[in-house]
Design an enzyme around this catalytic site. Sequence first.
Site, short mmCIF file in Angstrom:
data_model
loop_
_atom_site.label_atom_id
_atom_site.label_comp_id
_atom_site.label_asym_id
_atom_site.label_seq_id
_atom_site.Cartn_x
_atom_site.Cartn_y
_atom_site.Cartn_z
CD GLU A 9 32.34 11.71 -19.56
OE1 GLU A 9 32.67 12.27 -18.50
OE2 GLU A 9 33.03 10.85 -20.13
CB CYS A 57 30.40 8.41 -27.95
SG CYS A 57 30.10 7.40 -26.51
CB CYS A 110 25.37 4.17 -15.09
SG CYS A 110 24.91 2.57 -15.81
CB CYS A 132 30.14 -2.33 -15.35
SG CYS A 132 28.66 -2.85 -16.25
CB CYS A 153 32.10 1.26 -16.02
SG CYS A 153 31.34 2.63 -16.89
CB CYS A 181 32.56 5.24 -19.99
SG CYS A 181 31.87 4.57 -21.42
N1 SAH Z 1 25.56 0.77 -20.58
C1 SAH Z 1 25.91 0.48 -21.94
C2 SAH Z 1 26.61 1.60 -22.66
C3 SAH Z 1 27.65 2.38 -21.96
S1 SAH Z 1 29.29 1.84 -21.86
C4 SAH Z 1 26.70 -0.80 -21.99
O1 SAH Z 1 26.99 -1.37 -20.96
O2 SAH Z 1 26.98 -1.27 -23.09
C5 SAH Z 1 29.96 1.59 -23.46
C6 SAH Z 1 30.98 0.45 -23.49
O3 SAH Z 1 32.20 0.81 -22.83
C7 SAH Z 1 30.48 -0.79 -22.79
O4 SAH Z 1 30.86 -1.92 -23.51
C8 SAH Z 1 31.23 -0.72 -21.47
O5 SAH Z 1 31.25 -1.95 -20.83
C9 SAH Z 1 32.57 -0.20 -21.91
N2 SAH Z 1 33.41 0.37 -20.86
C10 SAH Z 1 33.05 1.04 -19.76
N3 SAH Z 1 34.12 1.42 -19.05
C11 SAH Z 1 35.19 0.99 -19.74
C12 SAH Z 1 36.60 1.06 -19.52
N4 SAH Z 1 37.09 1.65 -18.44
N5 SAH Z 1 37.41 0.51 -20.45
C13 SAH Z 1 36.90 -0.10 -21.54
N6 SAH Z 1 35.60 -0.21 -21.79
C14 SAH Z 1 34.74 0.32 -20.91
#
Ligand code: SAH
Length: 362
Positions: free
Chosen positions: A105, A118, A125, A129, A132, A346
Amino acid sequence: METAEKQALEQNMEQTIDIKSYNLAELTAWFQAQGEKAFRAKQVYQWMHQKHVTDFEQMTNLPKELRIRLAKQCTLISLKAVERQIAKDGTRKYLFALSDGNMIESVLMRYRHGNSICISSQAGCRMGCTFCASAIGGLVRNLYPSEMLEQIYRIAQDIGERISHVVVMGTGEPLDNFAHLLKFIELLTDDNGIHMSQRNLTVSTCGIVPRIRELADKKLQITLALSLHASSQEKRQALMPVAKKYHLEEVMDACAYYFAQTGRRMTFEYSLIGGMNDTQEDVRRLTQLLKGKNCHLNLIPINPVRERAYVQSNADVINAFKNRLEKNGINVTIRRELGRDIDGACGQLRQKYAQHEPLDCI
Ligand code: SAH
């Protein structure tokens, strides 16, 4: 897509070259090795990266015979939009099918300063995290440079407008797909392509220290964003498994090195999770961590994901958090939540699809 059809496609990919991932020098060398003139490579390159055609047949200034030969020897990667959601604020979210049937996406955000996209850097991935949606199914595969570019090309064509900014903040960890990321940057900024300025590109990482240092040594002018999300090692590793491998101190050192090598101000991202990382103690430590550093802090109210139990901090807490940081001279913004009425966070749209039968999309 039928299994047989999918297998045929995969086999085809193995035998042919991913021509859209070649830079102009590589393409020229390849054309010359085929006995073709160098200027043909430039023509093909511009058809792919400036006019964004999806078929060799559309490359009308090439001899017919060459077009047929290219179609046999090369794959012209192009993504198919299988879903498009348009939010009230103009944000558009796209679900694209890759040629092997995987889904990724991308999001278009419209700002006063221009159109920003974006993009995803991987299908899935492996960073895990806990907040996420992209982490849920694990890593499927890396995206090719062509597949990263295509997200931009297809959206630009859809809206018929220029794209001024790109953020690599969709699904995936870009520094876990490092070689393809570097090639993508090279092609994105090439003056025979869309010629985006490096300064208009942001790459976001969860903090893979050796890769941050390697990227710093390239001395590119892109912005590096670090997903911080906690101001103590203990909390950070509870949210982000990668933090167990690379400790907070090492990550902050690598960020300082990035700034020293490139002169580019770092961005830190901090997703606020109610009761988890938004306490007085958290903001005190965060202030200490960032005070005096030439950086920008982006506070992101957590986007609740169906599969995760986290809740947003309340508005007063978010504002108090911001004020305290500001009082200490830290450059901070609260990220405007675009596209809340669509699957904004995301990996959410992709995740929604993963729960259904595979789509018959091509
Ligand atoms: N892997 C990379 C980029 C992808 S995520 C990274 O970790 O930076 C882009 C951003 O969105 C990251 O800061 C991630 O931690 C955040 N993110 C992911 N899921 C989220 C959510 N549910 N709410 C808010 N931020 C989120």
